[in-house]
Design a protein around this motif. Structure first.
Motif, mmCIF file in Angstrom:
data_model
loop_
_atom_site.group_PDB
_atom_site.id
_atom_site.type_symbol
_atom_site.label_atom_id
_atom_site.label_comp_id
_atom_site.label_asym_id
_atom_site.label_seq_id
_atom_site.Cartn_x
_atom_site.Cartn_y
_atom_site.Cartn_z
ATOM 1 N N PHE A 240 0.828 -1.210 0.000
ATOM 2 C CA PHE A 240 0.000 0.000 0.000
ATOM 3 C C PHE A 240 0.859 1.257 0.000
ATOM 4 C CE2 PHE A 240 -3.281 -2.997 1.078
ATOM 5 C CZ PHE A 240 -4.408 -2.453 0.496
ATOM 6 N N SER A 241 2.109 1.114 0.380
ATOM 7 C CA SER A 241 3.042 2.232 0.273
ATOM 8 C C SER A 241 3.558 2.371 -1.155
ATOM 9 C CB SER A 241 4.224 2.032 1.231
ATOM 10 O OG SER A 241 5.292 2.903 0.932
ATOM 11 N N THR A 242 4.219 1.331 -1.642
ATOM 12 C CA THR A 242 4.918 1.406 -2.927
ATOM 13 C C THR A 242 3.970 1.452 -4.111
ATOM 14 O OG1 THR A 242 6.711 0.144 -1.924
ATOM 15 C CG2 THR A 242 6.726 0.349 -4.313
ATOM 16 N N TRP A 243 2.890 0.675 -4.082
ATOM 17 C CA TRP A 243 1.996 0.624 -5.233
ATOM 18 C C TRP A 243 1.113 1.858 -5.348
ATOM 19 C CZ3 TRP A 243 0.054 -5.172 -5.153
ATOM 20 C CH2 TRP A 243 1.163 -6.005 -5.359
ATOM 21 N N THR A 244 1.045 2.630 -4.283
ATOM 22 C CA THR A 244 0.341 3.907 -4.366
ATOM 23 C C THR A 244 1.202 4.936 -5.088
ATOM 24 O OG1 THR A 244 -0.856 3.426 -2.325
ATOM 25 C CG2 THR A 244 -0.758 5.731 -3.006
ATOM 26 N N ASP A 245 2.507 4.887 -4.798
ATOM 27 C CA ASP A 245 3.449 5.796 -5.456
ATOM 28 C C ASP A 245 4.859 5.261 -5.200
ATOM 29 O OD1 ASP A 245 5.088 7.887 -6.350
ATOM 30 O OD2 ASP A 245 3.638 9.417 -5.758
ATOM 31 N N MET A 246 5.575 4.938 -6.262
ATOM 32 C CA MET A 246 6.930 4.393 -6.122
ATOM 33 C C MET A 246 7.847 5.327 -5.343
ATOM 34 S SD MET A 246 7.289 1.397 -7.754
ATOM 35 C CE MET A 246 6.550 0.411 -9.072
ATOM 36 N N ARG A 247 7.569 6.625 -5.413
ATOM 37 C CA ARG A 247 8.421 7.593 -4.720
ATOM 38 C C ARG A 247 8.305 7.478 -3.210
ATOM 39 N NH1 ARG A 247 6.278 12.730 -8.007
ATOM 40 N NH2 ARG A 247 4.367 11.611 -7.417
ATOM 41 N N ASN A 248 7.293 6.771 -2.729
ATOM 42 C CA ASN A 248 7.135 6.580 -1.285
ATOM 43 C C ASN A 248 8.293 5.790 -0.678
ATOM 44 O OD1 ASN A 248 4.764 8.015 -1.087
ATOM 45 N ND2 ASN A 248 3.433 6.212 -1.236
ATOM 46 N N ARG A 249 9.033 5.072 -1.517
ATOM 47 C CA ARG A 249 10.178 4.324 -0.994
ATOM 48 C C ARG A 249 11.259 5.252 -0.448
ATOM 49 N NH1 ARG A 249 10.985 0.621 -6.246
ATOM 50 N NH2 ARG A 249 11.275 2.744 -7.004
ATOM 51 N N ASP A 250 11.230 6.514 -0.879
ATOM 52 C CA ASP A 250 12.231 7.478 -0.429
ATOM 53 C C ASP A 250 11.874 8.109 0.911
ATOM 54 O OD1 ASP A 250 13.640 7.086 -2.818
ATOM 55 O OD2 ASP A 250 12.469 8.624 -3.846
ATOM 56 N N LEU A 251 10.724 7.727 1.481
ATOM 57 C CA LEU A 251 10.244 8.337 2.716
ATOM 58 C C LEU A 251 10.416 7.387 3.894
ATOM 59 C CD1 LEU A 251 6.913 9.829 1.308
ATOM 60 C CD2 LEU A 251 9.129 10.984 1.533
ATOM 61 N N GLN A 252 10.732 7.958 5.048
ATOM 62 C CA GLN A 252 10.945 7.156 6.253
ATOM 63 C C GLN A 252 9.677 6.433 6.683
ATOM 64 O OE1 GLN A 252 14.142 7.271 7.346
ATOM 65 N NE2 GLN A 252 13.835 5.654 8.861
ATOM 66 N N ASP A 253 8.509 7.064 6.446
ATOM 67 C CA ASP A 253 7.242 6.448 6.846
ATOM 68 C C ASP A 253 6.519 5.791 5.673
ATOM 69 O OD1 ASP A 253 6.393 8.619 5.402
ATOM 70 O OD2 ASP A 253 5.124 9.475 6.982
ATOM 71 N N GLY A 254 7.178 5.735 4.518
ATOM 72 C CA GLY A 254 6.572 5.086 3.361
ATOM 73 C C GLY A 254 5.376 5.809 2.783
ATOM 74 N N GLY A 255 5.086 7.024 3.283
ATOM 75 C CA GLY A 255 3.954 7.786 2.759
ATOM 76 C C GLY A 255 2.604 7.127 2.971
ATOM 77 N N LEU A 256 2.521 6.202 3.933
ATOM 78 C CA LEU A 256 1.296 5.416 4.117
ATOM 79 C C LEU A 256 0.067 6.275 4.415
ATOM 80 C CD1 LEU A 256 2.381 2.249 6.102
ATOM 81 C CD2 LEU A 256 1.242 2.302 3.882
ATOM 82 N N GLU A 257 0.253 7.309 5.220
ATOM 83 C CA GLU A 257 -0.906 8.096 5.647
ATOM 84 C C GLU A 257 -1.164 9.305 4.752
ATOM 85 O OE1 GLU A 257 -1.511 8.331 10.084
ATOM 86 O OE2 GLU A 257 0.530 7.476 10.061
ATOM 87 N N ARG A 258 -0.516 9.349 3.612
ATOM 88 C CA ARG A 258 -0.813 10.416 2.653
ATOM 89 C C ARG A 258 -2.157 10.181 1.975
ATOM 90 N NH1 ARG A 258 4.664 12.194 -0.628
ATOM 91 N NH2 ARG A 258 5.702 13.196 1.141
ATOM 92 N N LYS A 259 -2.499 8.915 1.756
ATOM 93 C CA LYS A 259 -3.762 8.579 1.096
ATOM 94 C C LYS A 259 -4.708 7.775 1.982
ATOM 95 C CE LYS A 259 -3.268 10.291 -3.129
ATOM 96 N NZ LYS A 259 -3.163 9.468 -4.342
ATOM 97 N N PHE A 260 -4.169 7.147 3.011
ATOM 98 C CA PHE A 260 -4.975 6.244 3.832
ATOM 99 C C PHE A 260 -4.855 6.596 5.311
ATOM 100 C CE2 PHE A 260 -2.763 3.758 0.454
ATOM 101 C CZ PHE A 260 -3.842 3.597 -0.416
ATOM 102 N N SER A 261 -5.861 6.202 6.076
ATOM 103 C CA SER A 261 -5.753 6.295 7.534
ATOM 104 C C SER A 261 -5.256 4.953 8.055
ATOM 105 C CB SER A 261 -7.111 6.619 8.154
ATOM 106 O OG SER A 261 -7.995 5.503 8.049
ATOM 107 N N LEU A 262 -4.611 4.961 9.227
ATOM 108 C CA LEU A 262 -4.150 3.707 9.809
ATOM 109 C C LEU A 262 -5.330 2.796 10.139
ATOM 110 C CD1 LEU A 262 -1.177 4.674 12.170
ATOM 111 C CD2 LEU A 262 -1.100 3.533 9.937
ATOM 112 N N ASP A 263 -6.469 3.367 10.504
ATOM 113 C CA ASP A 263 -7.652 2.544 10.774
ATOM 114 C C ASP A 263 -8.069 1.768 9.530
ATOM 115 O OD1 ASP A 263 -7.866 3.148 13.437
ATOM 116 O OD2 ASP A 263 -9.416 4.671 13.193
#
Length: 468
Positions: A342-365
């Motif tokens: 859910f990090s990488t397939w949302t945006d490959m550039r998320n690999r460059d982020l410490q948190d993987g950009g997970l909460e840019r599009k999604f909530s943890l819930d």
């Protein structure tokens, strides 16, 4: 003088014969072209086949009733989850590795801390039960689905629509888009059916080998027939894209329209030519400026990126039971395995982020609810087996790969999808494209990431089909 006239007559006769021959050749060529066009447009289907995926021998009769289902949990289930989380053994990440080596364990500890102390599974179970759930037995396995009917309004067209998920998603991916499809006030509204692929979530896992996309397509066609829908629309991404495509190939008379947010073309000369000429003379190979922007000059890089991101694919297509063993036993291992996608397939550039950009599009819930569907049902291994079953043989030689799709088709090309498929490539397989949209943003999990964009594109496509 007489000899000259004879010569002229002979030449005229020869000229007449040549002209007749030329006309005959033109007629023959036109006839051949018309035949080719007719054969290309002629609707072809693939066989339905049959299957039995239940345990043991197939009985003489099968219960075809539909039963209400409710998602439930217990204190024991939550207690076991917390105990397993508390016993997790972490590894230290490499310095400055971000998400390039997979899910960064420093950030994983933060996600798990939220999961252990703040995430409320009882609350999320209530969210899941917001929509009506059902189960019915088809070909020996219990098939789970949600069925959402729109509120009754005058002068409103209600159209049945099936949404099909992929891996590592679930029916829950569609919870944000459901209100946008079922509560519209602009004349077109949908009655939505979201099944779980057998082996995923609350659908029973097949007990026998061979359950692939063709089998899933047949099961879902049976489901729609059992629900009383002689005609309907389909939408899918990831595995859902292939399953719904197969449904349209099996029973095109039932499928009013097929909408996809992930499409793959057959490999062939046209694609190869596009890659060779596309960067220089795109108009000669049917590529638009936007196609060129998405494909070049980074195509070589894109191929490398696909290799970097497809390790899971090779594992699951060969030894899913071995790879899935740890994820099925460790909730943290499962979360890392699923959420990294859910990090990488949302945006490959998320690999460059410490948190993987997970909460840019999604909530943890939302993310953890999807993980919990896999955890509480113990379905990660059976979901991974779907890759093994589909790649036991060369998929490019399978009957569905060599058969065109003739139903009205709508394609939504999201810019961060794993691989861009230009319209000219899609037309090799999908012979009746009504709409092709370059979406402004979004990646692989379209309904989860950009529900409004996807809903609007589905509606504009359906309107085109209904108008025709």
């Amino acid at each position: 003088m007489q000899r000259l006239q004879v010569l002229k007559d002979a030449l005229f006769g020869l000229d007449l014969i040549q002209r007749q021959a030329l006309v005959g050749s033109a007629v023959a060529a036109g006839g051949l072209l018309a035949y080719i066009v007719h054969k290309r447009r002629q609707v072809k289907t693939i066989p339905l086949g049959e299957g039995w995926w239940g345990a043991g021998e197939k009985p003489l009769t099968e219960d075809d009733k539909i039963y209400p289902f409710k998602v439930e949990t217990s204190e024991e289930e939550i207690k076991d989850l917390h105990e397993r989380i508390d016993r997790t053994r972490y590894s230290d990440p490499l310095e400055d590795s971000c998400f390039h080596y997979g899910f960064n364990s420093t950030h994983l500890k933060k996600v798990v801390s939220y999961w252990r102390r703040e995430f409320d599974w009882n609350k999320q179970v209530a969210v899941l039960n917001k929509y009506p759930h059902f189960k019915t037995k088809i070909e020996g396995v219990d098939v789970h689905f949600i069925h959402v009917r729109p509120p009754h309004r005058e002068n409103q067209t209600v159209l049945p629509l099936m949404l099909v998920h992929g891996w590592p998603g679930s029916f829950y991916e569609f919870y944000r888009i459901l209100p946008l499809l079922t509560e519209r006030r602009d004349g077109v509204v949908f009655e939505v059916i979201c099944p779980s692929i057998p082996g995923y979530g609350f659908s029973e896992a097949p007990h026998k080998q061979g359950f692939n996309s063709l089998a899933a397509a047949r099961v879902f066609l049976t489901l729609m027939e059992r629900l009383g829908f002689p005609q309907f629309y389909l939408q899918g991404g990831d595995w859902g894209s292939l399953i719904t495509t197969n449904m349209a190939q099996m029973k095109p008379e039932c499928v009013k329209g097929l909408h996809l947010n992930m499409m793959m073309s057959n490999r062939g000369f046209k694609v190869l030519l596009s890659l060779m000429i596309g960067p220089y003379l795109p108009f000669l190979v049917g590529l638009s400026r936007e196609d060129v922007r998405r494909l070049f000059p980074f195509f070589e890089k894109s191929v490398y990126e696909m290799l970097r991101e497809s390790g899971y694919f090779h594992i699951q297509a060969t030894k899913p039971d071995t790879a899935g063993c740890g994820a099925n036993d460790s909730p943290v291992g499962l979360a890392a395995y699923i959420l990294e996608k859910f990090s990488t397939w949302t945006d490959m550039r998320n690999r460059d982020l410490q948190d993987g950009g997970l909460e840019r599009k999604f909530s943890l819930d939302d993310l953890l609810t999807n993980v919990m569907i896999y955890w509480t049902t113990g379905s990660i291994v059976s979901s991974m087996r779907f890759y093994k079953e589909n790649f036991k043989s060369n998929m490019n030689k399978r009957v569905d790969a060599t058969t065109g799709i003739f139903v009205p088709t709508g394609l939504a090309a999201f810019p961060a999808e794993l691989m861009h498929c230009p319209k000219s490539w899609a037309e090799i397989r999908y012979r009746n494209i009504y709409s092709y949209t370059f979406m402004p943003r979004g990646g692989h999990f379209a309904a989860f990431e950009e529900p409004r964009l996807l809903a609007d594109d589905i509606v504009q496509f359906v309107r085109k089909v209904e108008e025709f």
